[in-house]
Structures are given as C-alpha cells and as structure tokens.
Design an enzyme around this catalytic site. Structure first.
Site, PDB file in Angstrom:
ATOM      1  N   GLU A 170     -14.325   0.090  -7.072  1.00 28.91           N
ATOM      2  CA  GLU A 170     -14.073  -1.472  -6.717  1.00 28.91           C
ATOM      3  C   GLU A 170     -15.331  -2.128  -7.305  1.00 28.91           C
ATOM      4  OE1 GLU A 170     -11.767  -3.618  -5.237  1.00 28.91           O
ATOM      5  OE2 GLU A 170     -13.391  -4.864  -5.828  1.00 28.91           O
TER       6      GLU A 170
ATOM      7  N   HIS B 107       0.760  -1.145  -0.165  1.00 29.98           N
ATOM      8  CA  HIS B 107      -0.032  -0.053  -0.008  1.00 29.98           C
ATOM      9  C   HIS B 107       0.990   1.296  -0.196  1.00 29.98           C
ATOM     10  CE1 HIS B 107      -3.094  -2.979   1.703  1.00 29.98           C
ATOM     11  NE2 HIS B 107      -3.326  -2.815   0.407  1.00 29.98           N
TER      12      HIS B 107
ATOM     13  N   ASP C 157     -17.052  -0.988 -12.166  1.00 32.47           N
ATOM     14  CA  ASP C 157     -16.275  -1.560 -13.040  1.00 32.47           C
ATOM     15  C   ASP C 157     -15.022  -0.398 -13.364  1.00 32.47           C
ATOM     16  OD1 ASP C 157     -14.741  -2.401 -15.085  1.00 32.47           O
ATOM     17  OD2 ASP C 157     -16.324  -3.640 -15.909  1.00 32.47           O
ATOM     18  N   GLY C 158     -13.991  -0.731 -12.893  1.00 30.76           N
ATOM     19  CA  GLY C 158     -12.986   0.167 -13.051  1.00 30.76           C
ATOM     20  C   GLY C 158     -12.744   0.678 -14.580  1.00 30.76           C
TER      21      GLY C 158
ATOM     22  N   GLU D  81      -4.618 -10.386  -9.814  1.00 35.83           N
ATOM     23  CA  GLU D  81      -4.247 -11.144 -11.007  1.00 35.83           C
ATOM     24  C   GLU D  81      -4.902 -11.000 -12.310  1.00 35.83           C
ATOM     25  OE1 GLU D  81      -0.710 -12.513  -9.875  1.00 35.83           O
ATOM     26  OE2 GLU D  81      -1.869 -11.122  -8.745  1.00 35.83           O
TER      27      GLU D  81
ATOM     28  N   ASP E 241      -4.767  -1.069  -8.647  1.00 36.51           N
ATOM     29  CA  ASP E 241      -4.818  -2.128  -7.554  1.00 36.51           C
ATOM     30  C   ASP E 241      -5.434  -3.419  -7.763  1.00 36.51           C
ATOM     31  OD1 ASP E 241      -4.316  -3.285  -5.083  1.00 36.51           O
ATOM     32  OD2 ASP E 241      -5.344  -1.764  -4.029  1.00 36.51           O
ATOM     33  N   SER E 242      -5.395  -3.896  -8.837  1.00 34.56           N
ATOM     34  CA  SER E 242      -6.144  -5.059  -9.039  1.00 34.56           C
ATOM     35  C   SER E 242      -5.457  -6.510  -8.679  1.00 34.56           C
ATOM     36  CB  SER E 242      -6.002  -5.068 -10.727  1.00 34.56           C
ATOM     37  OG  SER E 242      -4.746  -5.499 -11.158  1.00 34.56           O
TER      38      SER E 242
END
Lengths: 277, 277
Positions: free
Chosen positions: B106, B62, B137-138, B158, B155-156
């Site tokens: 998010e 972070h 949805d980003g 995988e 910041d996703s």
C-alpha cells in the site's frame, strides 16, 4: 443556477442528477407526476419524487421483467402487465412472436399519456395491434379474471399510494386464479439493501401460493442500491430448467440466455431472505 | 444544519449521504484522506472525495476480489495485494487455510493507520502473523518480483493520482512476471455504465498478457452505478471450470459457490466490451 434532482432513497442516502429542464409536472388523480430532462440519464419519469424510469437505463428493468418469465414459459400467448404505463415492458413482451395479446392495466392514464409524449423509445409500441391498453385498477382487473393469462407481470411502483394492494397475499392469490394452470407470475420486489423485510414478506406470500418460487436480480443504476429483485411464482415451469433450444435470438442490451439462469444465483445475504425462519 | 456528503460520480450524477461527523481529515503525501461517520453506511473512507469503502457494504468488494481468484487457484500459498490499505481484502484472503503469506503493498501508510483506527471490522487482521504489510509503491514492488506469487490482487483507487500506473499494460506484464507459472491476477476495473472505455482497454491489455481473461461483476451500492467489474487474468486455471469439491465452507455475506460462476455471466452491453472490435 444549476438544478439538481435529489431522490432520498432512504432517510439518509440518495442519488442526485443534474436536470436541464422540467418537461411536465402535474398532480394526477393518483400521484405527483414529473417528467424531467437530465444530463446523465436522458428523459426521466418521476412519480411521487421517485425515479420510475430513464431513457438510458430503462432497458435493464424492462428486459429482465419480460424475458425471464417469457422464456421460462414454453409458449406464452396472453400476457397481462399490471402497472407499466411507460410501455417498456410491453415493448419487450412484443419481441416474443408467440404472444398474441398483451394487456396493460395501468391505473393512471397520465403515465401513459406523458410517456408517449416524452419517452417515445420506451412507449413507442403501446399502439401495436397486439396491445390492449386499459386504464384500470390492476387489483380489480385481476379479481375479475380467471384462467386467462399465461404470464402476469406486476410492474408497480413502491408499495405506497396506489400500489399498496399490489403487495398483498390476496393479490398473489388473485393472480394465481387469473393465470392458466401452467401460468407464471413475476413481480418487481424492490432492493435487498434497504427493503429486506418486503422481500422476505413477498417471497413468503408467493411461496404459499405457487409451487415454484424464485428470486432473481438485475443491476439498475438509478434505483436504490443499484440491485433490484424480481420474484417469480410459477405453477409448473422452473426458470432454471429451460432448455437451450427455448431461447430465440433477438436484440437485447442486458438479457442473455446465460444471465437467464445466472440472475437467480443470489448474493448470500439475499439468499438468506428466501429461507424459512 | 444537517451535513450531506455528495460524490459526483460523473459530471452530472452522484450519490449523497448524511454525515454525522468527520472523524479525521488530512492531506497525505498522495491524496486527500477523510474518514466520516455516516448514518446509512457506518464509517466511510473517502480518498480525493470518492467513496473507497464503508462498514455496511464493504463485504461485497472484499469477498468478491479475494474468493473468486483464490477458489480458482487449487492451492494459493503466496498472495500479493497492491493497494488495499483498508485491510478488507486481506481479511478475506486469510480465510483460506492454504495461504501462508499475504503481502500488502500500500503506497499510503495513512490509509492503513486510519483504517485500523476507524474501520476495525475491516482492518482488524492486518496484524495477523501471515500478513506482511509494506508501505510501498505497488508498481515498484511488482517490478522487482519474479515467479513469486500465486495470486496478485490489484485493489487500487480509480486511475487518477497514485493509481495511474496500475492501469497500464506494462503493469500487467510486470504482474505476469511476478506470478508463478500458474498464477492469477485480479484487478478492480470500475463500472460499465460510466467507464466503458477503461474496461475495454484493460480487458484488451490483460488478454494480450494472459491466456485466460475474464470479467466478472458484483453489486456495490456506494460505487458508481452499483455495478462493479473485476478483470481476471489467469495463466492456466479457468474460474468457470472449478470443481465443486474445491469450495470449502466459511462465512460470507455475498460470495457463494453458485455466484462464483454466475458472476461471470455479463449483461449483454458489458459482454460487448470484452469483444474484439
């Protein structure tokens, strides 16, 4: 049934790797030695159930232990490696043309024997003419040496079993005596996530023995936490003041001249371990 | 019977951690969400059986995702975080006084809900007046934004499941459009030991989209290999040319102003992933 080796790096956390087969297993005079073939990391040497080195990630530890002190010293000629029977540090040391003699003081001859057999890419230069392999107690070897070495590297196991004496202040004082007047010590000092007390203790002991004391890190995926520390004690030369011309080019997979300095920039919580209380 | 959670980080290697109890488990609209209490790492959030964050080591990811771009930008006011429902990046973003608004996009509201409940030290600032939490949805959020943000952080998870679109060139082009003319993108881009192809691909895509593209690393013990990469795309500002006066002091556990530059010094084998073929 698939076989998985699990190393509990702490009581409550560990790594696990798929093992294709066990190549060798024996109880030596000093420890449990096991050589296994893993799917992910290639051949892997275990001592007392702890990962010592693997074919796939060994280059990190060996390059970072060897090149940081050897490029800090302007012209290292005589080098001593305490431990390091797998030969990986020796292989990197020999890349430095100034080095005339590299002595290995490994207490357990079986580590050398089975590394030569099953880790040839690591141990392959142990028979080089510049290498003097001694199956002997590093602590005793240090005790009888005086003003002899330019650089001494402590490539030990964890501070359990035969390596206990290698993490004492008396040992660092012996190393200071065994080094020439401009000599450099580097020792592997475990990881800051689970072994903060050890890092603090070694840093304090080395600092009381050497004028310049610095900690650096490297990422080793098969070692606990993936973040490894090395502690350097130097009589004169500062690793952060090496001039760009000092670096000579040779093939590495981890070390670079930029990393030579950058690896001393510690995460805040590690930096705090090197401060006086 | 002791319970151990094992994440196979590859087919043949993984980590294992002792679990005291499962705090929550559910199949959300997007993924398997599980919150467990571990002995070593405190509470741990798992998505599709992969470690997302833990109370003990979350600060690394972070801090490094937030402070490197935010100190590279001279005065970031509007920040967008894509993903990051645990709130850890937001907590670090809010330490920057210049930031007037931090938007969280998010996709999975359940991540936010259970992070607030079981990871309060991480999610505790999600209700701050400067934070705009959007369960959305980003990818779509980016598509409808133009010249709006100073810094966008991806910041996703995988690149599987809901995050697949977040690792495409089209997404980075959308981010470039959503950023102001001096904006900065940073994305988590996995580890170089097992995901070299992904790093190469993202680096290439970002480089074709942003004038300045740089990769930096941090040590995260519960993530595969312990070595994590972040890829930065910047329109004007170079993270390596930030002046010392830019850094303001606040409490961190990993980030330091020395590391701000040192973290861009890559191990040779990682550096090679950022070279043209």
């Amino acid at each position: 049934m698939a076989t998985w080796f699990t190393e509990k790096q702490t009581e409550n956390f560990g790594i696990t790797a798929k093992v294709n087969r066990t190549l060798h297993k024996e109880t030596t005079d000093f420890q449990e030695l096991e050589m296994v073939e893993t799917e992910e990391w290639g051949n892997m040497l275990l001592l007392d159930d702890m990962v010592m080195t693997t074919e796939k990630d060994e280059f990190v530890y060996h390059e970072m232990m060897a090149h940081v002190p050897l490029f800090t010293h302007p012209s290292p000629k005589k080098v001593l490696i305490v431990g390091g029977g797998d030969g990986g540090v020796i292989r990197e040391v020999l890349k430095h043309n100034s080095v005339e003699q590299a002595t290995l003081a490994e207490i357990d001859g079986k580590v050398i024997e089975y590394s030569k057999k099953y880790l040839p890419s690591i141990a392959g230069t142990l028979d080089d003419v510049r290498v003097d392999v001694q199956v002997s107690d590093g602590f005793m070897h240090i005790a009888k040496s005086e003003r002899e070495y330019d650089v001494i590297m402590v490539d030990s196991t964890e501070p359990v079993g035969p390596a206990v004496t290698l993490f004492t202040k008396g040992f660092y004082e012996g190393i200071a005596k065994a080094l020439k007047e401009d000599g450099i010590l580097v020792a592997q000092t475990d990881n800051p996530w689970f072994k903060a007390d050890l890092i603090r203790q070694v840093y304090g002991d080395v600092k009381e023995t050497f004028p310049i004391t610095r900690v650096y890190t490297a990422n080793i995926p098969t070692y606990p936490s993936g973040l490894w520390t090395f502690t350097m004690g130097s009589k004169i030369y500062d690793p952060l003041k090496v001039s760009d011309e000092r670096f000579t080019a040779f093939d590495t997979k981890y070390y670079t001249k930029e990393l030579h300095k950058a690896c001393f920039a510690l995460p805040k919580f590690v930096k705090d371990m090197t401060k006086e209380e």
